[in-house]
Design a protein around this motif. Structure first.
Motif, mmCIF file in Angstrom:
data_model
loop_
_atom_site.group_PDB
_atom_site.id
_atom_site.type_symbol
_atom_site.label_atom_id
_atom_site.label_comp_id
_atom_site.label_asym_id
_atom_site.label_seq_id
_atom_site.Cartn_x
_atom_site.Cartn_y
_atom_site.Cartn_z
ATOM 1 N N GLY A 225 -43.689 7.830 10.337
ATOM 2 C CA GLY A 225 -43.179 8.387 11.596
ATOM 3 C C GLY A 225 -44.281 9.057 12.397
ATOM 4 O O GLY A 225 -44.375 8.877 13.632
ATOM 5 N N VAL A 226 -45.126 9.851 11.726
ATOM 6 C CA VAL A 226 -46.227 10.529 12.425
ATOM 7 C C VAL A 226 -47.189 9.505 13.022
ATOM 8 O O VAL A 226 -47.626 9.618 14.191
ATOM 9 N N ILE A 227 -47.523 8.535 12.222
ATOM 10 C CA ILE A 227 -48.446 7.492 12.728
ATOM 11 C C ILE A 227 -47.837 6.768 13.902
ATOM 12 O O ILE A 227 -48.524 6.457 14.908
ATOM 13 N N THR A 228 -46.550 6.490 13.836
ATOM 14 C CA THR A 228 -45.878 5.787 14.951
ATOM 15 C C THR A 228 -45.933 6.629 16.224
ATOM 16 O O THR A 228 -46.186 6.114 17.332
ATOM 17 N N ILE A 229 -45.681 7.936 16.098
ATOM 18 C CA ILE A 229 -45.710 8.810 17.288
ATOM 19 C C ILE A 229 -47.100 8.869 17.888
ATOM 20 O O ILE A 229 -47.291 8.833 19.132
ATOM 21 N N ILE A 230 -48.105 8.949 17.009
ATOM 22 C CA ILE A 230 -49.496 9.002 17.515
ATOM 23 C C ILE A 230 -49.840 7.728 18.266
ATOM 24 O O ILE A 230 -50.445 7.746 19.364
ATOM 25 N N ILE A 231 -49.440 6.612 17.694
ATOM 26 C CA ILE A 231 -49.756 5.332 18.352
ATOM 27 C C ILE A 231 -49.048 5.238 19.694
ATOM 28 O O ILE A 231 -49.631 4.817 20.707
ATOM 29 N N ILE A 234 -50.788 7.441 22.290
ATOM 30 C CA ILE A 234 -52.034 6.837 22.801
ATOM 31 C C ILE A 234 -51.728 5.711 23.764
ATOM 32 O O ILE A 234 -52.362 5.581 24.823
ATOM 33 N N VAL A 235 -50.758 4.918 23.401
ATOM 34 C CA VAL A 235 -50.446 3.762 24.258
ATOM 35 C C VAL A 235 -49.736 4.207 25.536
ATOM 36 O O VAL A 235 -50.027 3.718 26.628
ATOM 37 N N ASN A 236 -48.837 5.110 25.495
ATOM 38 C CA ASN A 236 -48.048 5.536 26.658
ATOM 39 C C ASN A 236 -48.045 7.054 26.693
ATOM 40 O O ASN A 236 -47.116 7.708 26.228
#
Length: 263
Positions: A225-231, A234-236
């Protein structure tokens, strides 16, 4: 003929005589099967005593018959006399059979000190009749028979001793096998207990592994979940949903540490 219709005393005597005749018949049949001369002699003496008793009873029968002769008819007296003669005839047949058996027994006693028969591997020259033996020869023959008897007794003792030893060894072997079986049963009980404890330990380990897997799964989901939020950040970066998450959205008014000089 039922003598009880004529005299109870005569009927009673006749019954005793018939019992003796049956005993004599069975006794002589048994005598034919006895091989030992001593036993045959004793059996023959017993049969002789029975014949004496039978003779006494027949005389008693004749005495009572004479006392009651006057009270009976001529035909009755004739029938009773015929019965007496029949009993005497049967007794005489046993007496003759007894004489025949006695003669046979005497012939065997003459051969008592004979040597072994030809069937045993010895010739007839070794056969010596007791009647032609001197006193010294009789004594020597008797001593030889006693020695053979002693040897036979010693062999019997040896057989008994061997049997006792075999029995003792068998008992010892059975005892050892029983003890071994007891040890095997105890070992099986120990193995069963160990298997039971191992089963409990495996169950506990399984529960611990299941708990660890749950924890690892939760940690994995958090990390993902943390990695998904970070990505996504960065993207949006303008995503309002991400800005609302504490710690991820930039501050509304950020002070600049360095202000440029207009001059």
């Amino acid at each position: 003929m039922d003598l009880s219709a004529f005299s109870e005393e005569l009927a009673e005597i006749e019954g005793k005589i018939n019992d003796i005749f049956r005993a004599l018949s069975n006794g002589f049949q048994k005598l034919e099967k006895i091989k030992d001369p001593n036993r045959r002699s004793r059996q023959l003496e017993e049969l002789t005593d029975k014949m004496r008793e039978c003779k006494r009873l027949i005389k008693e029968f004749e005495r009572v018959l004479k006392e009651e002769e006057s009270r009976n008819t001529r035909d009755t007296v004739k029938l009773l006399n015929d019965k007496k003669q029949s009993m005497i005839k049967e007794l005489n047949s046993y007496v003759a059979l007894k004489k025949q058996q006695a003669n046979t027994l005497d012939n065997k006693r003459v051969d008592l000190f004979d040597g072994p028969s030809a069937g045993d591997g010895f010739g007839e020259e070794n056969v010596l009749l007791a009647s032609s033996m001197t006193n010294q020869q009789l004594m020597d023959q008797g001593n030889q028979m006693m020695n053979e008897t002693d040897q036979a007794i010693e062999r019997s003792k040896k057989v008994v001793e061997d049997t006792v030893n075999v029995g003792a060894e068998t008992a010892a072997a059975l005892k050892a096998q029983t003890e071994q079986m007891s040890r095997v049963v105890n070992e099986l009980d120990s193995i069963h207990f160990s298997i039971k404890k191992a089963s409990q330990l495996v169950k506990e380990i399984g529960r611990q592994v299941a708990t660890d897997r749950c924890i690892m799964g939760m940690l994995f989901l958090i990390v993902v979940g943390v990695i998904t939020i970070i990505i996504v950040k960065i993207v949006n970066p303008h995503n309002k949903n991400i800005r609302d998450i504490p710690g991820l959205a930039p501050p509304a008014n950020r002070r600049l540490l360095w202000v440029p000089n207009n001059n």
